[in-house]
Design an enzyme around this catalytic site. Sequence first.
Site, PDB file in Angstrom:
ATOM      1  N   GLU A  32      75.475 -27.734 -20.708  1.00  0.00           N
ATOM      2  CA  GLU A  32      74.790 -26.349 -21.199  1.00  0.00           C
ATOM      3  C   GLU A  32      73.309 -26.734 -21.404  1.00  0.00           C
ATOM      4  OE1 GLU A  32      76.641 -23.877 -23.973  1.00  0.00           O
ATOM      5  OE2 GLU A  32      78.154 -23.524 -22.646  1.00  0.00           O
ATOM      6  N   SER A  63      79.405 -22.042 -17.536  1.00  0.00           N
ATOM      7  CA  SER A  63      80.047 -20.775 -17.723  1.00  0.00           C
ATOM      8  C   SER A  63      80.028 -19.976 -16.568  1.00  0.00           C
ATOM      9  CB  SER A  63      79.387 -20.189 -18.932  1.00  0.00           C
ATOM     10  OG  SER A  63      80.127 -18.878 -19.244  1.00  0.00           O
ATOM     11  N   GLY A  64      81.104 -19.327 -15.930  1.00  0.00           N
ATOM     12  CA  GLY A  64      81.211 -18.325 -14.946  1.00  0.00           C
ATOM     13  C   GLY A  64      81.610 -19.005 -13.745  1.00  0.00           C
ATOM     14  N   SER A 108      84.621 -14.953 -20.446  1.00  0.00           N
ATOM     15  CA  SER A 108      84.158 -16.260 -20.657  1.00  0.00           C
ATOM     16  C   SER A 108      85.192 -17.160 -21.612  1.00  0.00           C
ATOM     17  CB  SER A 108      83.037 -16.500 -21.290  1.00  0.00           C
ATOM     18  OG  SER A 108      82.412 -17.726 -21.348  1.00  0.00           O
ATOM     19  N   SER A 109      85.726 -18.597 -21.340  1.00  0.00           N
ATOM     20  CA  SER A 109      86.796 -19.224 -22.324  1.00  0.00           C
ATOM     21  C   SER A 109      85.458 -19.738 -23.083  1.00  0.00           C
ATOM     22  CB  SER A 109      87.260 -20.337 -21.442  1.00  0.00           C
ATOM     23  OG  SER A 109      87.482 -20.063 -20.243  1.00  0.00           O
ATOM     24  N   GLY A 153      81.200 -26.870 -19.261  1.00  0.00           N
ATOM     25  CA  GLY A 153      80.141 -27.822 -18.408  1.00  0.00           C
ATOM     26  C   GLY A 153      79.110 -27.758 -19.112  1.00  0.00           C
ATOM     27  N   THR A 193      88.141 -21.551 -15.099  1.00  0.00           N
ATOM     28  CA  THR A 193      89.664 -20.861 -15.487  1.00  0.00           C
ATOM     29  C   THR A 193      90.309 -20.480 -14.340  1.00  0.00           C
ATOM     30  OG1 THR A 193      88.637 -20.474 -17.646  1.00  0.00           O
ATOM     31  CG2 THR A 193      90.516 -19.461 -17.121  1.00  0.00           C
ATOM     32  N   ASN A 245      79.480 -14.272 -18.119  1.00  0.00           N
ATOM     33  CA  ASN A 245      80.875 -14.396 -17.666  1.00  0.00           C
ATOM     34  C   ASN A 245      81.574 -13.222 -18.476  1.00  0.00           C
ATOM     35  OD1 ASN A 245      83.398 -14.558 -16.614  1.00  0.00           O
ATOM     36  ND2 ASN A 245      83.675 -16.742 -17.177  1.00  0.00           N
TER      37      ASN A 245
HETATM   38  N1  LIG Z   1      88.436 -18.326  -6.888  1.00  0.00           N
HETATM   39  C1  LIG Z   1      87.922 -17.179  -7.093  1.00  0.00           C
HETATM   40  N2  LIG Z   1      87.996 -16.022  -6.463  1.00  0.00           N
HETATM   41  C2  LIG Z   1      87.634 -14.935  -6.829  1.00  0.00           C
HETATM   42  N3  LIG Z   1      86.941 -14.788  -7.987  1.00  0.00           N
HETATM   43  C3  LIG Z   1      86.642 -15.990  -8.754  1.00  0.00           C
HETATM   44  C4  LIG Z   1      86.961 -17.179  -8.370  1.00  0.00           C
HETATM   45  N4  LIG Z   1      86.973 -18.045  -9.379  1.00  0.00           N
HETATM   46  C5  LIG Z   1      86.129 -17.157 -10.282  1.00  0.00           C
HETATM   47  N5  LIG Z   1      86.042 -15.989 -10.124  1.00  0.00           N
HETATM   48  C6  LIG Z   1      85.492 -14.739 -10.585  1.00  0.00           C
HETATM   49  O1  LIG Z   1      84.407 -15.249 -11.587  1.00  0.00           O
HETATM   50  C7  LIG Z   1      84.852 -14.944 -12.923  1.00  0.00           C
HETATM   51  C8  LIG Z   1      84.448 -16.389 -13.899  1.00  0.00           C
HETATM   52  O2  LIG Z   1      85.326 -17.232 -13.764  1.00  0.00           O
HETATM   53  P1  LIG Z   1      86.045 -18.021 -14.822  1.00  0.00           P
HETATM   54  O3  LIG Z   1      86.399 -17.149 -15.988  1.00  0.00           O
HETATM   55  O4  LIG Z   1      86.979 -19.191 -14.237  1.00  0.00           O
HETATM   56  O5  LIG Z   1      84.665 -18.974 -15.175  1.00  0.00           O
HETATM   57  P2  LIG Z   1      84.436 -20.126 -16.218  1.00  0.00           P
HETATM   58  O6  LIG Z   1      83.940 -21.233 -15.373  1.00  0.00           O
HETATM   59  O7  LIG Z   1      85.821 -20.619 -16.609  1.00  0.00           O
HETATM   60  O8  LIG Z   1      83.820 -19.656 -17.197  1.00  0.00           O
HETATM   61  P3  LIG Z   1      83.615 -20.105 -18.683  1.00  0.00           P
HETATM   62  O9  LIG Z   1      83.222 -21.316 -18.944  1.00  0.00           O
HETATM   63  O10 LIG Z   1      82.734 -19.064 -19.206  1.00  0.00           O
HETATM   64  O11 LIG Z   1      84.839 -19.872 -19.098  1.00  0.00           O
HETATM   65  C9  LIG Z   1      86.011 -14.789 -12.791  1.00  0.00           C
HETATM   66  O12 LIG Z   1      86.275 -13.726 -13.972  1.00  0.00           O
HETATM   67  C10 LIG Z   1      86.523 -14.149 -11.506  1.00  0.00           C
HETATM   68  O13 LIG Z   1      85.923 -12.704 -11.489  1.00  0.00           O
HETATM   69 MG   LIG Z   2      86.755 -20.117 -18.478  1.00  0.00          MG
END
Ligand SMILES: Nc1ncnc2c1ncn2[C@@H]1O[C@H](COP(=O)(O)OP(=O)(O)OP(=O)(O)O)[C@@H](O)[C@H]1O
Ligand SMILES: [Mg+2]
Length: 1043
Positions: A385, A103-104, A156-157, A383, A108, A153
Amino acid sequence: MPLLEGSVGVEDLILLEPLVEESLLKNLQLRYENKEIYTYIGNVVISVNPYQQLPIYGPEFIAKYRDYTFYELKPHIYALANVAYQSLRDRDRDQCILITGESGAGKTEASKLVMSYVAAVCAKGEEVNSVKEQLLQSNPVLEAFGNAKTIRNNNSSRFGKYMDIEFDFKGSPLGGVITNYLLEKSRVVKQLKGERNFHIFYQLLAGADAQLLKALKLEQDTRGYTYLNQEMSRVDGMDDASSFRVVKNAMTVIGFSEEEIRQVLEVTSLVLKLGNVEVASEFQANGISASGIRDGKGIQEIGELVGLNSEELEKALCSRTMETAKEKVVTALNVIQAQYARDALAKNIYSRLFNWIVNRINESIKVGTGEKKKVMGVLDIYGFEILEDNSFEQFVINYCNEKLQQVFIEMTLKEEQEEYKREGIPWTKVDYFDNGIICNLIEHNQRGILAMLDEECLRPGVVSDSTFLAKLNQQFSKHGHYESKVTQNAQHQHDRTMGLSCFRICHYAGKVTYNVTSFIDKNNDLLFRDLSQTMWKARHPLLRSLFPEGDPKQASLKRPPTAGAQFKSSVAILMKNLYSKNPNYIRCIKPNEHQQRGQFSSDLVATQARYLGLLENVRVRRAGYAHRQAYKPFLERYRLLSRSTWPHWNGGDREGVEKILGDLSLSSEELAFGKTKIFIRSPKTLFYLEEQRRLRLQQLATLIQKTYRGWRCRTHYQLMRKSQILISSWFRGNMQKKRYGKMKASALLIQAFVRGWKARKNYRKYFRSGAALTLANFIYKSIAQKFLLGLKNNLPSTNVLDDKWPAAPYKCFRTASEELRQLFYQWKCKKFRDQLSPKQVEILREKLCASELFRGKKASYPQSVPIPFRGDYIGLQGNPKLQKLKGGEEGPVLMAETVKKVNRSNGKTSSRILLLTKGHVILTDTKKSQAKTVIGLDSLAGVSVTSLKDGLFNLHLNETTSVASKGDFLLVSEHVVELLTKMYRAVLDATQRQLPVTVTDKFSVRFKEGSVTVQVIQGQGGDGNSKLSCKKKGSRCLEVTVQ
Ligand SMILES: Nc1ncnc2c1ncn2[C@@H]1O[C@H](COP(=O)(O)OP(=O)(O)OP(=O)(O)O)[C@@H](O)[C@H]1O
Ligand SMILES: [Mg+2]
């Protein structure tokens, strides 16, 4: 760590040396610190969350990655998306992009990057654009309802998402299908400290206007809602109000009607309001504790909002109807049970609403059945956990990841194997950890953990989490990947970290300890039938449709599938789906726990690298040959290493590569020549090649430099030389031209002179020498002639008194003119004289003599000039008596006149007649006829006369003569000028002596008695006739005043 040219660390971990975790982490860290967040493992992209906006996205980067092949540019998600899209479009292979990570970690965001890349590169057109827009706009809607702020995050999704984007044969998007997995619905009713509920609740409260809030029976303050975490209502950098507008707009774009949007919001507010329904304990008559709703207003409003009978709802919340084949038993629920029922209802409504939204989106973006489609699947799923307290959710999530790892290994190996086969290279078996055994442990249809959980849930009798654990212990007591307190005890192991209600699974990524508490409940996921039936009875169409099982007609006593079973089957579908497609991997890594840019926590990354099986991944990729490349690009890159291929190679690509590698004498074990690709076994060999290339490049650069410098100097020199020659040739030419011009001019001059001289010589005979002079003379003469003739014709009058004379026309004639004038004058005078008679001549001579004597001296002279000299003023001619006075003297009387004699004694005058003859001056008394005094002219010594108008004069006598004894004669004559002139002439004629005539105003007169000085004075006011008065002044002076 050896570096490849131009890269930070190694861009592809396959080339990592040594292949250990430490160097892998160092490489990732080095790259991360240099803002290189992407790294490859073959065609897998590792993405480390930068937590900052890097300037590596946007149209210009999309355009760049679109035009290059995978390894030509720096690692990037765009490169992976490009490969996937091109393979889909050009090779007709369905693709899937698997994005995994904690997460984070950025899953996404990565999925959005993939989608935006594909949207940007695929074809354009009105229809296509609207499909693209719908696909892209599904993100904000799903994020609003499915994402929440967690401590890890902010966005977070809280669900897994798999999205199939479907394309036509040209590669234009047609639509898609979204599948969602396991929404974290417990969040609806409870959140951890520092976390929030799903975004939509906050967005609704912040973004809805007063009218909408009223319609939804909501108030804006989040603190009014039990389901919303009280101390965390805002997230930094997130604007809920504007997000609400974005979400509503996105829903409209996707195709939600106004009515549908309203209904979705009503159901959302229903969930919020359910949280505020307070349950209180009540006691029934039989003493059994029951429950009831404390504040009827809340439940009333819910009833109004969704068209429900509030009493029915209250009943459904606080009691339960047990139905068997024969009878129906209604039992009251205690407070705990009622609260559980309320929360279960809220969770169910929300998760069903979410599913409904996903389905509604799918409806909008779905593709007609007839069309032939190519598919690109994007999987954004949680991923691996490992939390402190891992429960049922972590168990299924990790199961999913275990399955994904299996897909990954199998597909990678399969891909590897296929490639070897394609290239005709013998396949050597690769040793790798096969996690099939773990997957089996969980999912085996009869003996798997999930199957046993289901069995336990369905089993009649007393069922609890601990009975379930006991069964597991029994079943897997010998399983290598299963542990619990019981199995440990059996093996005499002492492990304090293992709780009594826990079991541990050795996942491929590490050991995870799960707590079995509430496994049964969560797996059952039951909603009391009373609640679903009540919901079905609502007049609200959407709410009603969410609970189809509430329809009594459809009511069946058959249990719905458990959560575990549902999840397992959807994972199975997913796996099937993935196996049918060409996989592309994005492995997301979170660099730190604090969502901070620039921080790289090695421990955290190491854990994730382990979960993600990165090393494993590299090992599999390197099992055979670490590196492979098509012959053409390989030849292009390294052909400078062999003299045979550099600078020109005309043969085939493969032959060229063989030549290069043969020249470098690499061991044959290191290399394998495939059909289209060269395979290199160890990274060392590749590094060696790179190093050689680098050295060779330096050599070549020096050579180019050398050649260039030489060329530059040469061309510069040649240019200078050419310029110098040009300048000097111009200069010389110019000089010669000038010289030639001078010579030519001189030659012409000399020629002209010579010719002139010759011509003159020849023609001289035709000219009279001195013609100019002659001409000049002629001209001069003619001018003179003209002058003289002009003079002749215009002679002035011959009157002697006229002295007019024409002026000379030229200066040169001035002297001549003057002379001529004089000549003319003299000639005129001569002419005048010639015409005169002797008498006139005589008269004029006398006049001339008078002029000589008196002009300018005597005042009476001018008066005398016009008066002719008569000579005889006494009438002598006709008077013989007077004639006698002359005596016997021959000759005429020159002058006869009466004069006055001045007496010396008194100054008085007495008249006398004076006769002048040729020899004498005779003075006679007027009364006497005898001459009184005769003075010979020779006796006259001189005459003195005054300058005034008077007639006074003195005759000075020579003392030696006899007459002199009488003394001088002081006389006064009226014609003194005539008299004295005649006297002078007579003296001259007679004695050839010039008689001195003195004009003076003071003279001495010699008398007998002595000399007297006569002083003449001009008296006052004299007129023309002068009068004399003589006054004696003493004895020797006589003063004569002339009036
Ligand atoms: N390529 C990127 N460039 C800039 N910032 C990023 C990038 N990827 C992620 N981030 C930052 O990290 C934060 C978390 O990313 P994201 O929501 O994609 O995580 P996640 O893997 O989907 O987490 P979760 O499993 O909780 O959904 C985003 O809100 C953004 O601020
Ligand atoms: Mg996500």
